[in-house]
Design a protein around this motif. Structure first.
Motif, PDB file in Angstrom:
ATOM      1  N   LEU A  44       0.884  -1.218   0.109  1.00 41.24           N
ATOM      2  CA  LEU A  44       0.056   0.174  -0.006  1.00 41.24           C
ATOM      3  C   LEU A  44       0.908   1.210  -0.142  1.00 41.24           C
ATOM      4  N   ALA A  45       1.984   1.423   0.725  1.00 44.61           N
ATOM      5  CA  ALA A  45       2.891   2.403   0.907  1.00 44.61           C
ATOM      6  C   ALA A  45       3.452   2.904  -0.583  1.00 44.61           C
ATOM      7  N   TYR A  46       3.987   1.775  -1.129  1.00 44.94           N
ATOM      8  CA  TYR A  46       4.501   1.810  -2.299  1.00 44.94           C
ATOM      9  C   TYR A  46       3.476   2.429  -3.509  1.00 44.94           C
ATOM     10  N   ALA A  47       2.325   1.688  -3.374  1.00 41.69           N
ATOM     11  CA  ALA A  47       1.174   2.317  -4.382  1.00 41.69           C
ATOM     12  C   ALA A  47       0.978   3.702  -4.092  1.00 41.69           C
ATOM     13  N   GLU A  48       1.041   4.109  -2.891  1.00 45.35           N
ATOM     14  CA  GLU A  48       0.351   5.611  -2.617  1.00 45.35           C
ATOM     15  C   GLU A  48       1.791   6.432  -2.935  1.00 45.35           C
ATOM     16  N   LEU A  49       2.933   6.118  -2.861  1.00 44.84           N
ATOM     17  CA  LEU A  49       4.145   6.644  -3.295  1.00 44.84           C
ATOM     18  C   LEU A  49       4.228   7.020  -4.535  1.00 44.84           C
ATOM     19  N   ARG A  50       3.856   5.834  -5.285  1.00 37.90           N
ATOM     20  CA  ARG A  50       3.530   6.223  -7.019  1.00 37.90           C
ATOM     21  C   ARG A  50       2.363   7.115  -7.211  1.00 37.90           C
ATOM     22  N   ALA A  51       1.262   7.250  -6.464  1.00 42.23           N
ATOM     23  CA  ALA A  51       0.216   8.017  -6.768  1.00 42.23           C
ATOM     24  C   ALA A  51       0.541   9.607  -6.410  1.00 42.23           C
ATOM     25  N   GLY A  52       1.695   9.566  -5.733  1.00 38.24           N
ATOM     26  CA  GLY A  52       1.976  11.024  -5.131  1.00 38.24           C
ATOM     27  C   GLY A  52       1.715  11.496  -3.940  1.00 38.24           C
ATOM     28  N   ARG A  53       0.883  10.246  -3.213  1.00 39.56           N
ATOM     29  CA  ARG A  53       0.498  10.835  -1.637  1.00 39.56           C
ATOM     30  C   ARG A  53       1.633  10.250  -0.693  1.00 39.56           C
ATOM     31  N   HIS A  54       2.708  11.320  -0.807  1.00 37.83           N
ATOM     32  CA  HIS A  54       3.935  10.862   0.077  1.00 37.83           C
ATOM     33  C   HIS A  54       3.489  10.748   1.422  1.00 37.83           C
ATOM     34  N   ALA A  55       2.817  11.730   2.188  1.00 36.73           N
ATOM     35  CA  ALA A  55       2.625  11.478   3.663  1.00 36.73           C
ATOM     36  C   ALA A  55       1.950  10.312   3.953  1.00 36.73           C
ATOM     37  N   ARG A  56       0.901  10.072   3.205  1.00 36.26           N
ATOM     38  CA  ARG A  56       0.173   8.599   3.430  1.00 36.26           C
ATOM     39  C   ARG A  56       1.413   7.553   3.553  1.00 36.26           C
ATOM     40  N   ALA A  57       2.105   7.566   2.389  1.00 40.47           N
ATOM     41  CA  ALA A  57       3.029   6.209   2.004  1.00 40.47           C
ATOM     42  C   ALA A  57       3.903   6.163   3.098  1.00 40.47           C
ATOM     43  N   ARG A  61       9.670  -5.467  12.296  1.00 43.06           N
ATOM     44  CA  ARG A  61      10.326  -5.877  13.348  1.00 43.06           C
ATOM     45  C   ARG A  61       9.854  -6.669  14.393  1.00 43.06           C
ATOM     46  N   ARG A  62       8.534  -6.583  14.473  1.00 39.00           N
ATOM     47  CA  ARG A  62       7.633  -7.295  15.657  1.00 39.00           C
ATOM     48  C   ARG A  62       7.791  -8.797  15.339  1.00 39.00           C
ATOM     49  N   THR A  63       7.687  -9.130  13.670  1.00 38.55           N
ATOM     50  CA  THR A  63       7.367 -10.199  13.348  1.00 38.55           C
ATOM     51  C   THR A  63       8.687 -10.893  12.929  1.00 38.55           C
ATOM     52  N   GLY A  64       9.863 -10.195  12.903  1.00 35.32           N
ATOM     53  CA  GLY A  64      11.073 -10.924  12.539  1.00 35.32           C
ATOM     54  C   GLY A  64      11.297 -10.956  10.989  1.00 35.32           C
ATOM     55  N   GLN A  65      10.953  -9.895  10.250  1.00 31.62           N
ATOM     56  CA  GLN A  65      10.946  -9.769   8.900  1.00 31.62           C
ATOM     57  C   GLN A  65      12.054  -8.573   8.406  1.00 31.62           C
ATOM     58  N   PRO A  66      13.247  -8.928   8.603  1.00 37.46           N
ATOM     59  CA  PRO A  66      14.197  -8.028   8.233  1.00 37.46           C
ATOM     60  C   PRO A  66      14.186  -7.719   6.800  1.00 37.46           C
ATOM     61  N   ASN A  67      13.946  -8.557   5.751  1.00 44.22           N
ATOM     62  CA  ASN A  67      13.969  -8.356   4.530  1.00 44.22           C
ATOM     63  C   ASN A  67      12.857  -7.242   4.070  1.00 44.22           C
ATOM     64  N   THR A  68      11.588  -7.648   4.719  1.00 44.44           N
ATOM     65  CA  THR A  68      10.486  -6.550   4.457  1.00 44.44           C
ATOM     66  C   THR A  68      10.764  -5.214   5.063  1.00 44.44           C
ATOM     67  N   ALA A  69      11.678  -5.115   6.258  1.00 36.69           N
ATOM     68  CA  ALA A  69      12.034  -4.058   6.668  1.00 36.69           C
ATOM     69  C   ALA A  69      13.043  -3.116   5.859  1.00 36.69           C
ATOM     70  N   ALA A  70      13.875  -3.953   4.955  1.00 41.87           N
ATOM     71  CA  ALA A  70      14.705  -3.383   4.042  1.00 41.87           C
ATOM     72  C   ALA A  70      14.021  -2.584   2.848  1.00 41.87           C
ATOM     73  N   HIS A  71      13.030  -3.268   2.353  1.00 42.18           N
ATOM     74  CA  HIS A  71      12.067  -2.655   1.288  1.00 42.18           C
ATOM     75  C   HIS A  71      11.301  -1.456   1.920  1.00 42.18           C
ATOM     76  N   LEU A  72      10.740  -1.489   3.181  1.00 36.18           N
ATOM     77  CA  LEU A  72       9.932  -0.533   3.898  1.00 36.18           C
ATOM     78  C   LEU A  72      10.934   0.764   3.952  1.00 36.18           C
ATOM     79  N   HIS A  73      12.344   0.468   4.386  1.00 30.20           N
ATOM     80  CA  HIS A  73      13.204   1.622   4.440  1.00 30.20           C
ATOM     81  C   HIS A  73      13.571   2.360   2.998  1.00 30.20           C
ATOM     82  N   ALA A  74      13.577   1.458   2.080  1.00 25.21           N
ATOM     83  CA  ALA A  74      13.601   2.117   0.662  1.00 25.21           C
ATOM     84  C   ALA A  74      12.382   2.904   0.561  1.00 25.21           C
ATOM     85  N   VAL A  75      11.137   2.503   0.813  1.00 25.28           N
ATOM     86  CA  VAL A  75       9.987   3.395   0.557  1.00 25.28           C
ATOM     87  C   VAL A  75      10.219   4.782   1.191  1.00 25.28           C
ATOM     88  N   LEU A  76      10.593   4.617   2.611  1.00 24.76           N
ATOM     89  CA  LEU A  76      10.650   5.659   3.530  1.00 24.76           C
ATOM     90  C   LEU A  76      11.571   6.752   3.086  1.00 24.76           C
TER      91      LEU A  76
END
Length: 929
Positions: free
Chosen positions: A607-620, A632-647
């Motif tokens: 959802l964050a990446y789609a919002e980023l592509r749509a120009g809705r940066h604050a929501r992303a 972090r809570r569920t032990g998924q550092p790979n997903t965390a890396a993708h989310l850091h890139a979105v941020l």
């Protein structure tokens, strides 16, 4: 006898910086002649003794005065004044003659003695386990400690329980170590000196979980494991040995309680067996069990009042009853004999069976009864294991299903069934978001013969926490093993392998995994998704579009979050950004409503990446931050890396240069070792976009060149085209691709981008292509290209990209000395950037507008801008120089000659009264800071 491994003693206290600071303050006050008292309370094993020893050692190192220290001897608890006698015997020299112990020393006499000793030199009195002293000594020590304070030059530090004798004294409660401190202590204990001795991550997680933040327990557990067990080469024993003394110490806190209270505590401990971890037990069930065991209702009240820590051994919250500390529950079970535990579990099983028969629709009660029956079993029981497995299929939560399957595995007599049930339990635990526990369950499956279910779960765990390449291989192996007897899970493994290849940026491997799906796919949306993605990667875009559109239409009606997430991916590949946002929002709502928890980070990421592509940066940004916490809570550092890139991408728009760099660095640090090419590409793109916003076009072009060009270092196949407009802009502004000239890398990228535009439905793509062509067009054609781009922007919306086109158009007009025409697009760009919250881009547009001769409001508060005395061009040059740019770099940024920069810079120095570039940077830094 279990062999032991070498364990290093800790050289320092971990996780106790706050407590050490309080003791240091007390010691400093004592050195200044101002005494006091402090009571340290803690459950056994949490480090109270170590803290007291540290306080004594620090006092002796300062050589500020003597120390009286003692530790209680429980065997002397009935001897009057035995505690005081032990304390006074620790005096470094003879006591004053008139204070010789005869028939004992009373409270007043002890107070006088301590004050006299402190009058000579600052005195530290340190007593551990003071609650185990005899009653007379406790009373005297408490009396004296309460009356020592300012001017006494005596500090009393006591390690004690919660006895009333020390009530009224300042107290400091030691809690368990936090996760970071426990992990640091484990590293010290295991002393990893090389790869051969490295602690296996599964073993590490199990040790930290079992220790529950208790440093002595962690030390004991670690010390009883062999090097092979620590490294994961041998299976861990179950239960883990080494914590017996700590559990015994916790159980001793409850010694002396009435028999009915101890029985009720055992009932409460057993009643938690069928509940989720940390949920406590059902108060109503506990009361019924107490009555059935012949206990009165008052037994629960006594247990709630029994001191164990700072509250009762049991604590009631609504209809639930919890132990005040999880180790107390384990201690109660540890102290009970196996026969007594089986009797208690049998009693609870009878009560729960009666409840389930009274309400047959109550499936949780039926499963709970089976779990209690398992606790009452004296050994393996195949029939009970089958019943548990059947009941597990009827419960809703993955955590409950995992617990039932794990118990069924332990009761299984057939090795193949046992391995399959452990693998299924691990999968349910993974879906519940507990990756560490899932790996621990997988470790009990064994590797001979290879089990397809275990390979599948291991691969899916690696997909979120491990190398994408390794995850793909693991999942391909799982698919081949599962295909003959479980085609549904084989299909799931192949889809996971394809996802791993996508994350790694390996298009051939993605196609390989997808084309292995040979069985008919019953899900129409999934079948269209598979065929459509394969068609797109093979270049059959028309066919791929049609299939993905069908998938998108079908997934919109799908109920499962996995189908909606695939719909979001299909929409992004199509370029239908609005549909991607809808699918991502639907998947997030479905996961929040019914799980599984493991998909929450992915739903937020999509959802964050789609919002980023749509120009809705604050929501992303908001969704990505939530996703990062979930990952972090569920032990998924790979997903965390993708989310850091979105941020990082969001920050490159919103102007947080430091934030962009921090998130990009985190994404790159996680992406590199795990072969996550997509996260790496997005993070580099974010850094380049931040460079562009700050006017560092040369750096931006250098970052993006390898990503968008040919060769082995190229970016991710699904993301590299998105970065082409930034690459073209950076290259032209940096002078690497002069308009109208043959610049092969840049023009080649534009040609490839033009092909991509023909088959994507991204509404912004035609405008971006026209902007790229405008940047490269000869002067006579550029204005028309910019106008064409703005027409496309007007049809599709997207304020941020439209503002970037206006900024480039206005800057082009200004450089052609058409300043009056330039002010319109520059003014529109400034307003649009402000509306988008794009601070860095707002500054860039404002600088261009000032250079075009128009005043710009919004100067920062805090005094007059020192640059206000300069011309717009001088202001721009001064800002670039203050950022560290050379004259040549400034000339490239501003599209002027180096001689012009030299001339203006001399005038800037004269106008501002500075003599060097360093002074200029300092002046602007002080004003803006």
């Amino acid at each position: 006898m279990t062999p032991t491994t070498t364990v290093h003693s800790p050289l320092r206290l971990y996780g106790r910086s706050g407590e050490l600071a309080i003791l240091e303050t007390l010691s400093a006050r004592l050195g200044d002649g101002d005494g006091g008292a402090l009571v340290l309370t803690a459950l056994p094993g949490t480090g109270r003794t170590a803290l007291l020893a540290g306080a004594v050692a620090a006092h002796r190192e300062r050589r500020t005065g003597p120390v009286l220290t003692a530790t209680a001897a429980p065997a002397e608890q009935r001897l009057p004044h035995s505690g005081l006698h032990a304390l006074l015997c620790s005096a470094p020299g003879p006591l004053p003659p008139d204070q010789v112990l005869r028939d004992g020393i009373g409270p007043a006499a002890l107070l006088v003695l301590l004050r006299r000793l402190g009058a000579e030199q600052p005195l530290l009195v340190c007593v551990d386990d003071a609650h185990l002293w005899d009653a007379d000594s406790r009373a005297a020590l408490g009396f004296a400690a309460r009356r020592l304070g300012a001017g006494s030059r005596v500090a009393v530090v006591l390690g004690a329980g919660d006895g009333a004798e020390f009530a009224g004294l300042p107290a400091l409660r030691l809690g368990p170590l936090d996760d970071d401190a426990a992990a640091a202590l484990l590293d010290r204990l295991t002393g990893t000196t090389g790869t051969a001795d490295r602690v296996d991550p599964v073993v590490r997680a199990e040790l930290l979980r079992e220790a529950a933040g208790n440093p002595r327990l962690l030390t004991g557990l670690t010390g009883r494991l062999t090097p092979d067990q620590l490294a994961g080469r041998s299976a861990l024993p179950s239960p883990l040995p080494g914590g017996e003394d700590v559990l015994e110490a916790h159980a001793s806190c409850l010694d002396g309680l009435p028999p009915d209270t101890r029985t009720l505590l055992l009932l409460a401990a057993a009643a938690e067996e069928h509940e989720p971890e940390g949920a406590g037990c059902d108060a109503a069930l506990l009361l019924r069990a107490a009555l059935a065991a012949g206990l009165g209702p008052a037994a629960l009240d006594r247990a709630l009042l029994t001191r164990a820590g700072t509250g009762g051994a049991l604590q009631r919250a609504g209809g639930r009853v919890h132990f005040s500390h999880p180790l107390l529950r384990r201690a109660v079970l540890h102290r009970a004999t196996p026969h007594r535990r089986r009797v208690v579990h049998g009693l609870l099983a009878t009560l729960l069976t009666a409840r389930s028969r009274a309400a047959p629709e109550a499936e949780p009660a039926a499963l709970a009864a089976l779990v209690q029956r398992a606790g009452a079993a004296a050994g393996p029981d195949a029939a009970l294991a089958d019943a548990l497995e059947a009941a597990a299929a009827t419960v809703r939560t993955h955590a409950e299903r995992a617990a039932a399957l794990a118990r069924a595995a332990m009761l299984s007599t057939d090795e193949a069934l046992r391995a399959g049930r452990f693998a299924e339990a691990a999968d349910c635990t993974r879906l519940a978001g507990d990756a560490g526990r899932a790996r621990a369950l997988l470790a009990r499956v064994g590797g001979r013969p290879p089990h397809g279910g275990a390979h599948r779960v291991r691969g899916l765990l690696a997909l979120r926490d491990g190398s994408a390449v390794d995850a793909r291989e693991e999942l391909l192996t799982a698919a081949s093993l599962l295909a003959p007897y479980d085609p549904h899970r084989a299909l799931d493994a192949l889809l996971g392998a394809a996802e791993a290849a996508w994350a790694a940026g390996d298009a051939p491997a993605y196609l390989d995994a997808m084309t292995r799906i040979a069985v008919p796919v019953p899900d129409r949306a999934l079948a269209r998704y598979i065929d459509g993605m394969c068609a797109m990667l093979r270049g059959r875009t028309t066919e791929g579009h049609a299939l993905l559109r069908q998938c998108l239409d079908a997934s919109g009606r799908a109920r499962g979050p996995a189908g909606m997430l695939r719909g979001a991916v299909a929409a992004l590949v199509l370029g239908d950004i609005d549909a991607a946002c809808r699918s991502g929002a639907g998947a997030l709502a479905a996961v929040r409503a019914s799980g599984p928890d493991v998909l929450l980070p992915q739903a937020l990421e999509h959802l964050a990446y789609a919002e980023l592509r749509a120009g809705r940066h604050a929501r992303a940004r908001a969704h990505a931050l939530e996703g990062l916490r979930a990952a972090r809570r569920t032990g998924q550092p790979n997903t965390a890396a993708h989310l850091h890139a979105v941020l990082a991408l969001a920050a490159s728009v919103e102007g947080g240069t430091q934030s962009c760099a921090a998130h990009a660095d985190a994404a790159l640090a996680g992406a590199g070792p795990r072969a996550l090419a997509q996260a790496e590409t997005l993070a580099v793109w974010a850094l380049a976009r931040a460079d562009l916003a700050a006017g560092r076009s040369g750096e931006a072009a250098a970052r993006l060149g390898p990503l968008v060009g040919p060769g082995p270092r190229r970016g991710h196949f699904a993301a590299r085209m998105l970065a082409v407009p930034c690459f073209v802009e950076a290259s032209v502004l940096a002078g690497r691709a002069a308009p109208g000239e043959g610049a092969d890398p840049v023009r080649g990228a534009v040609a490839e981008f033009a092909v991509w535009v023909t088959y994507t439905t991204d509404p912004a793509a035609p405008a971006l292509l026209a902007r790229c062509r405008a940047l490269l067009a000869p002067p006579g054609e550029a204005a028309g290209r910019y106008e064409e781009a703005l027409v496309h922007h007007d049809r599709t919306g997207g304020d941020f990209e439209r503002a970037r086109t206006q900024l480039l158009y206005g800057a082009w007009l200004r450089r052609r000395r058409r300043t009056r025409e330039a002010r319109g697009p520059l003014r529109d760009a400034l307003v649009a950037f402000e509306r988008c919250g794009a601070r860095a881009w707002t500054d860039r547009a404002g600088g261009e507008l000032r250079a075009a001769g128009e005043a710009v409001d919004g100067s920062p508060a805090g005094g007059a801008d020192p640059l206000s005395v300069l011309t717009p061009q001088q202001q721009r040059i001064a800002r670039c120089v203050a950022e560290g740019a050379t004259n040549r770099e400034v000339a490239l940024r501003l599209s002027v000659s180096t001689r012009t920069v030299d001339h203006h810079l001399r005038n800037v120095f004269a106008a501002l009264g500075v003599r060097s570039r360093t002074e200029l940077a300092g002046l602007l830094g002080r004003w803006s800071g």
